[in-house]
Enzyme design. Structure first.
Site: not given
Ligand code: ADE
Length: 394
Positions: A204, A315, A37, A49, A211, A55, A132, A220
């Site tokens: 959530c 998995s 971020r 992503e 909540c 993970t 996705y 919700c």
């Molecule tokens: N899970 C998938 N993408 C994410 C993201 N950008 N931030 C937090 N969790 C995530």
């Protein structure tokens, strides 16, 4: 239950647009300072992503940092050898993600001038980029007005709309995608998508959702209409993972081990390991180890020493690997140098290897360090003085 699903669909209200704006405001105050971020560089978003598809956030952080230190740009990734890419990914699992990142980086450099495409259809043409990933990159890196639905988003949307259907089906997924799209603020697609994921991960949650801390609980339906919102979406019991028994030979010639690389199309494709494979029903592990060695390498071993059993969970199955060590008595045909080598232990550790193989290496080190032959137990392994003779899955 098609009738019930149909009725609930007809009567289900869209998620109000105010949910989107409230959630984005909440996200700006509560977002965790995760490394992906720091900026919205499309390459960074893509790597993050791809990792986060399989993970968890906390586990993904160190892999993300390591991968970007090693390959800071899409061009550096495209130039790299696949083996080095797999090594940088080692431990994160689901290695197809790393193979696809590498192949797609080459396409981005060759066909897009080193810049990731901006639209969902163009992104989906890259190797390994599915619905996705394409939507997540388009929304988070370029603010495209699309919804990227992963497990958290599915759960959050199912609770907001009181979805009773199975969120793994495409009908229910599209319904939830439409419901979320109704709440998507036009100019804040990046923040909205990350906010939905953040809400799912921190508030959530699957079990024991918090909540009272939720900024949109007023809208919700699971919160308003059930005693326990955590029962939405309906969880189906996971089938038990099958258990596989395998055996391998650490073939030793002086200080060197014989190792080989898995075929690219296989599970763990491109990673290096010792020759071995499944123990057939009724077969003794030692017999299986010898059989696999000969089938895979054309070599036979002299007396084998049992070193212990390594256990590992994937998995979709669990495995126990019976580890034997010995020296070759007869050399087979010539090596296939691109996929078979004699290496020192240090050289082996420089190659990309699966986690289970790391455990085997630790077992060998522990066996070497122990005083007696075959008497040690490690966390990931279990040694027996006399291995039982029977085969079969256990
Ligand atoms: N899970 C998938 N993408 C994410 C993201 N950008 N931030 C937090 N969790 C995530």
């Amino acid at each position: 239950m098609p009738a019930a699903e149909g009725r609930s669909h007809a009567t289900r209200p869209a998620v109000p647009r105010s949910v989107g704006t409230t959630l984005v405001r909440w996200f700006r105050r509560h977002r965790r300072p995760l490394p992906w971020r720091r900026d919205r560089d499309p390459y960074h978003v893509w790597v993050a992503e791809a990792l986060l598809q399989q993970t968890r956030v906390a586990q993904a952080v160190p892999y993300y940092e390591r991968f970007l230190r090693r390959f800071p740009t899409v061009r550096s990734l495209a130039r790299a050898r696949l083996e080095d890419v797999l090594k940088a990914w080692q431990g994160a699992g689901y290695y197809a993600r790393a193979r696809h990142l590498h192949a797609a980086a080459r396409v981005v450099v060759a066909e897009h001038g080193g810049r990731l495409p901006r639209t969902v259809p163009d992104l989906e043409r890259l190797p390994g980029v599915g619905p996705y990933l394409a939507r997540a990159i388009a929304a988070i890196a370029y603010d495209a007005p699309v919804v990227a639905l992963e497990a958290n988003g599915l759960r959050v949307a199912a609770r907001w709309t009181l979805e009773r259907g199975d969120v793994r089906t495409s009908t229910v997924r599209s319904r939830l995608e439409r419901a979320l799209t109704a709440a998507l603020p036009v100019r804040d697609a990046a923040a909205f998508n990350e906010a939905v994921m953040e809400l799912g991960e921190t508030v959530c949650r699957p079990a024991r959702p918090d909540c009272p801390a939720c900024p949109v609980r007023g809208a919700c339906r699971a919160y308003g209409k059930t005693d326990d919102p955590s029962v939405v979406p309906t969880r189906r019991a996971r089938p038990r993972r099958p258990h596989v028994r395998a055996a391998l030979v650490v073939l030793r010639d002086g200080r060197r081990w014989f190792v080989q690389r898995r075929a690219p199309s296989e599970l763990l494709g491109g990673l290096w390991e010792f020759p071995g494979g499944k123990v057939e029903p009724g077969e003794r592990p030692e017999t299986a180890a010898r059989r696999e060695l000969e089938e895979e390498t054309g070599m036979r071993a002299g007396p084998l020493e049992f070193r212990g059993v390594v256990r590992h969970g994937y998995s979709h199955f669990t495995v126990e690997i019976w580890v034997y060590e010995g020296s070759p008595v007869a050399r087979g045909g010539p090596l296939a140098p691109t996929r078979q080598r004699w290496v020192t232990p240090a050289g082996f550790l420089r190659l990309p290897i699966p986690k289970a193989t790391e455990k085997v290496v630790r077992l060998l080190a522990a066996a070497r360090d122990s005083v007696g032959p075959a008497r040690k137990t490690t966390r990931s392994s279990h040694r027996r003085r006399h291995p039982p003779p029977s085969g079969g899955a256990g």
